[in-house]
Each structure stands twice: as C-alpha cells, then as structure tokens.
Write an enzyme that holds these catalytic residues in place. Structure first.
Site, PDB file in Angstrom:
ATOM      1  N   ARG A  14       0.802  -1.225   0.000  1.00 53.04           N
ATOM      2  CA  ARG A  14       0.000   0.000   0.000  1.00 53.04           C
ATOM      3  C   ARG A  14       0.829   1.267   0.000  1.00 53.04           C
ATOM      4  O   ARG A  14       0.461   2.253  -0.638  1.00 53.04           O
ATOM      5  CB  ARG A  14      -0.921   0.005   1.214  1.00 53.04           C
ATOM      6  CG  ARG A  14      -2.107  -0.871   1.012  1.00 53.04           C
ATOM      7  CD  ARG A  14      -2.922  -0.920   2.268  1.00 53.04           C
ATOM      8  NE  ARG A  14      -2.620  -2.145   2.971  1.00 53.04           N
ATOM      9  CZ  ARG A  14      -3.518  -2.918   3.567  1.00 53.04           C
ATOM     10  NH1 ARG A  14      -4.771  -2.557   3.574  1.00 53.04           N
ATOM     11  NH2 ARG A  14      -3.188  -4.019   4.171  1.00 53.04           N
ATOM     12  N   LEU A 149      -4.428  -8.555  11.431  1.00 47.51           N
ATOM     13  CA  LEU A 149      -5.070  -9.747  12.006  1.00 47.51           C
ATOM     14  C   LEU A 149      -4.157 -10.405  13.025  1.00 47.51           C
ATOM     15  O   LEU A 149      -4.590 -10.937  14.040  1.00 47.51           O
ATOM     16  CB  LEU A 149      -5.407 -10.756  10.901  1.00 47.51           C
ATOM     17  CG  LEU A 149      -6.620 -10.434  10.048  1.00 47.51           C
ATOM     18  CD1 LEU A 149      -6.789 -11.500   8.980  1.00 47.51           C
ATOM     19  CD2 LEU A 149      -7.871 -10.333  10.896  1.00 47.51           C
TER      20      LEU A 149
END
Lengths: 328, 234
Positions: A14, A149
C-alpha cells in the site's frame, strides 16, 4: 503501476501504491487533472492483463475473473463504490485516492501484550495492550496486508491470557484516593472553558495539515509547518466553546476530550517523523529518500516530560529474517 | 442545496417529553446524512447527540430512522432521499436515552441469549478445522450482520413485545446453527422454539428492507423455523 513496481504492479504494497498515486496526481496526471485516479477492476480489464502476463491459477488453469466473482470477493469495496459514488465497479472504473489507513505505532508491548515503558523493555505490571492501539512491532515501519489480524488474533489472545494469569495471582490493591483526579481535571477544564473556538474546526484543521504534511510524502519544511499548526491547535482547544453541560451521554464533551488526545498524538507522530532522517516503510521523506540501517534501524520511543516530548530509541531485535531492500 | 432537518430531541435531564428541532443547513447532495448531523453538532448545536464511529457502514453504531426508514446515517446520501426535508428519529422499540441514542441493552440481551459464538468441545486438531466452500456458503449471508439493530427495531412484532428475541438475534443464531463446525445448533433451536422465539415472526419483511448489509433476514428466520419443524439442518 509498471513504472513503480514492474514485477507485481498493482499488487505492490500500500505504501508503494500510495506514493505512485501521489506522484502521478502531483504531475497533473489525475483524472481530469484532479486529485484522484481510477482503479479499474472491471473483469475485461483484469482479464486483459491476466492474458498479457500469462497468469495462471494454482491448479494451472488460466486466471480469469467474472463480475460475479468480484462481487463475492470484494463485497464491501463494491458496496462502498455503489453507495458513496454511484459507481458500479463491475462496469465502471472507481475514483480513488490515498488516505490514512492504520496507526502503526502505539503503546509499546512485548510479545505477551505486556506494556513496556522504556528502552530496556521494562514491563509495567498489570497493564496490557493489543490491536491497533498497541505496538508489539509486528509491522516495523509498514503494515502489510492482513498483518493487523496478527495483532488481533495472536497478540490479542496472548495479552488476554497473560492478563488473566496476572489477575489470578495478584492481590486486590486499593486505588489511591486521587487516582481519577487527572482525568477529572481534564474534563473539568473543558466544562469550564469560556472561549469561542469550535472543536469541529480545530479537528478539520488538524486532519488537513496532517494529511498534507505528515502523509504519503514528508519533508522537514512541511512537517515543521505541521508541528507549528498542531501546537497552535493545542493552544486553541483550551479556548473551546463551552460544551453541552449534561451528564448523560455527553458526546460533545467526549469529542473535545478525544480531540485533545488526537492533537497529542499528532504532535508525537510529527516530532518522531521529523527526527527520523531517512525513509523506511510508509515513512517516506523526500529530503531523505534512502533507508539508512546504519543510523536508523531502531524503534522510536516518545514520552512527555513537563509537557515536552522527549524521544528515545531502542534496538530492533532481528531473528530469522535479515532486513533487505524491498523490490516489487 | 439547502435542506431542512427535523430532528427528534430528548434530554432526560431537562425535558419532560421529547420534541423536534428544525435546522436549515447548506449541504452537498453527496453528503451523507451523518455528515449533516456532524455539521449541525459542530456548528449549530453541540448538544445534539447521536452515536457514530467508523462512518462507512461497518461498525453499525449510527442506525436511526431517516424519513421513516431504519437506515445507517453514514450510508444514506442526501441526494438519495429525493427531498430537501429530512426527518431523523431514534430507532423504535428501545428506550431513548438522549436524542437519537437508544438503550441497546435489551437488543444485546436477546443477542446473547442465542449463544452467538462457536461451540465445539471436541479435542483441538493439530491443524485448523477445514470447511468446504459449500459448507461456508450455507451461512455466508448471516455472517454479514453488524448488530446495528435496524432489523429488530423495524419489526412490528418487536414493537409489540420487547420480549420477542427479534430478527437480529435469529440471524446471529442462524450464523452458527448452519455452521458445520458448530455443535450447539440443537440447543439454539430449542432456545428459539417458543412463543417469543421464531414464532413471533409473521414474515412482514420490514427487517429485510431495513438491513443495510442486504442480509435476507426473513429468509434466514424461515430457515430456522424449518429446522425447528423438521429437526434437520439441510
């Protein structure tokens, strides 16, 4: 994206993608010269590139997608585009631009979720932290896809287990009578404020300067401007318009208190970023474009002393994987 | 464009009963109703109270009644209301705490009553419990629930009796009843097999219309009813 990540193209991380977008837009190459680009995930486009690259699925069959698969795999993205832009990503390209996505730093912890308070990783007994608020340093200077996560599932679990273990063995301790005084005073200061400043405006000014100057790309000059602005806002919030005086569910009081905390964090982020004279992960400085492991392979620790931010550093523990340059 | 908002107000410390306040504001047609509420709170009236968090339809905190329909304020654009007059009220059937904020506890009490968690006491395997895409597909729709309460508080049966467990709790039960890794399906079916369980649903479909996640709520309730009637989970 060929220009920025010749091998993986749109699948680059990203931070790389954000920088590519930012540079294209700065060069006036945004759609219609504006500050957005198109993300084209129409099946015909995806398949065109899949054919050109000879992409295959794990079972060896050619990689092709259908509109239905897109709907199933990216339901939220499709829904956002439809709801907020009236754009159907299956048949139209989506307007996109980079934005703040995740806070990578946070309350330092060890791998058990125990909060540590200094360069020697001294544990503060009884305090645990996990998730985006914590910094167990899984991410280093970059949070790659799905890494959050790990923060939640692995370190959240360990923090919970350790906390339960601690609570089981610890005796009840009476709190000092003044334990709530600090927070109570903060709220009282807001309640008795007599200025005309609007938290709404201060909040927007903070967002805007942090986005522009401590965002995708950073420079000394820009970040100094941001720091001055944030410090100005910290002064101005002391003169905020007196909020809702009720005790029940007072969201205005809460918002102002929260904004004060955000300004503190904005200052810590900016001071830490100005001091780090290199580029690393998502911290991309135009005036120091290279990563400098010699000087800067270390974690930044920030603490406030007498209202001033003091920085310290602690070494990075490297185990199995040696740091190397990222190439996409 | 100029719009007028008529907003339900109730301050428990000052008001004997609720009333409506009107605000005229300038809005962009692409603004969300939440943006307009934030604008009013930030500029016109800081006491206006509502819940909000993520602001893009994931957290489920800003459910409210907008022009008579249960919606998330962050997922309704001003232009999509096709009206320059917007009426905003709290969701119905739960006690109002203040303005647009309701007490969610009765809602969550029902949610908790259906054991909304995976139950499986078999020995932990060395690796993960694999589930086939088909088995996952069986309850995929009901995994989308964000507990915003749009469905339950749009349901006339719930308005009639808040003892009714409500559509959201049945959706939560469905998500585990039809999960082939779970072992408490039978127990959940027993919990829902009573007059305040699934039988309060009279297939009015308000819940399905209200769901911001487009869950087929009434269908899910129907599947739970059928499982109770037949004792089978296929």
């Amino acid at each position: 994206m060929e220009k920025y990540a010749p091998k993986v193209k749109d699948l680059a991380s990203r931070d790389v993608t954000s920088r590519a977008m930012y540079l294209e837009m700065r060069d006036g190459l945004g759609i219609g010269g504006k500050r957005y680009l198109y993300l084209d995930m129409r099946p015909e486009t995806v398949n065109k590139y899949a054919i050109a690259d000879g992409r295959k699925r794990p079972d060896g069959t050619p990689y092709r997608v259908t509109g239905e698969e897109l709907l199933n795999k990216l339901p939220d993205i499709v829904d956002f585009a439809r709801t907020y832009l009236g754009v159907d990503p299956v048949s139209q390209p989506m307007p996109v631009q980079p934005t703040a996505h995740y806070a990578m730093g946070g309350i330092p912890t060890n791998k058990f979720g125990e909060v540590v308070i200094d360069e020697q990783n001294t544990v503060l007994p009884g305090l645990y932290s996990a998730g985006e608020v914590a910094c167990v340093s899984v991410h280093g200077a970059n949070r790659l896809g799905t890494n959050s996560l790990l923060d939640l599932i692995v370190f959240g679990k360990y923090a919970g287990l350790r906390a339960a273990e601690f609570a089981n063995g610890a005796a009840f301790q009476a709190l000092p009578p003044d334990a709530a005084d600090f927070a109570r005073q903060q709220l009282e200061d807001i309640r008795s404020s007599d200025g005309e400043e609007k938290a709404y405006t201060i909040g927007n000014e903070m967002k805007s300067v942090m986005f522009d100057q401590v965002g995708v790309f950073r420079t000394e000059t820009g970040m100094q401007q941001a720091l001055e602005k944030v410090r100005e806002l910290k002064e101005r919030i002391k003169h905020v318009r007196r909020p809702d005086s009720t005790k029940v569910f007072n969201t205005e009081l809460l918002n102002i208190w929260e904004l004060g905390n955000l300004l503190e964090l904005a200052e810590v982020t900016t001071v830490s970023a100005i001091s780090r004279l290199e580029s690393r992960g998502a911290h991309a400085r135009e005036d120091y474009p290279k990563r400098d492991d010699q000087e800067w392979l270390k974690h930044t620790l920030a603490r406030t002393e007498d209202g001033k931010i003091r920085l310290a550093y602690k070494p990075v523990t490297i185990t199995k994987y040696q740091p190397k340059e990222r190439v996409y | 464009m100029q719009i007028t908002l008529k907003i339900f107000r109730y301050n428990p410390e000052k008001d004997k009963k609720p009333h409506f306040d009107r605000y005229k504001v300038e809005a962009d047609p692409h603004d969300r109703v939440l943006d307009v509420l934030e604008y009013i709170k930030g500029n016109n009236d800081g006491t206006l109270s509502f819940r909000r968090s993520c602001a893009h339809g994931i957290c489920g905190s800003d459910a409210m009644r907008i022009n008579g329909h249960n919606r998330l304020a962050c997922k309704v654009l001003v232009k999509d209301l096709h009206s320059s007059r917007i009426v905003v009220e709290p969701i119905m059937g739960l006690p109002v705490v203040k303005d647009l904020i309701v007490d969610m506890e009765p809602f969550f009490k029902h949610f908790r009553s259906v054991m909304p968690f995976l139950v499986n006491d078999e020995p932990t395997p060395r690796q993960e419990r694999l589930q086939s895409p088909e088995a996952r597909e069986r309850f995929d729709d009901t995994t989308k629930c964000i507990l915003c309460a749009c469905c339950t508080t749009s349901c006339p049966s719930f308005w009639g009796s808040d003892e009714y467990v409500g559509p959201a709790a049945i959706v939560a039960a469905h998500r585990f009843i039809f999960d082939d890794r779970d072992r408490a399906g039978g127990e959940r079916l027993r919990i829902l097999n009573n007059q305040f369980g699934v039988y309060r649903c009279h297939t009015i479909f308000n819940c399905t219309e209200a769901c911001p996640r487009e869950i087929q709520v009434t269908k899910a309730i129907g599947e739970v009813k059928r499982a109770i009637a037949t004792g089978r989970l296929d």
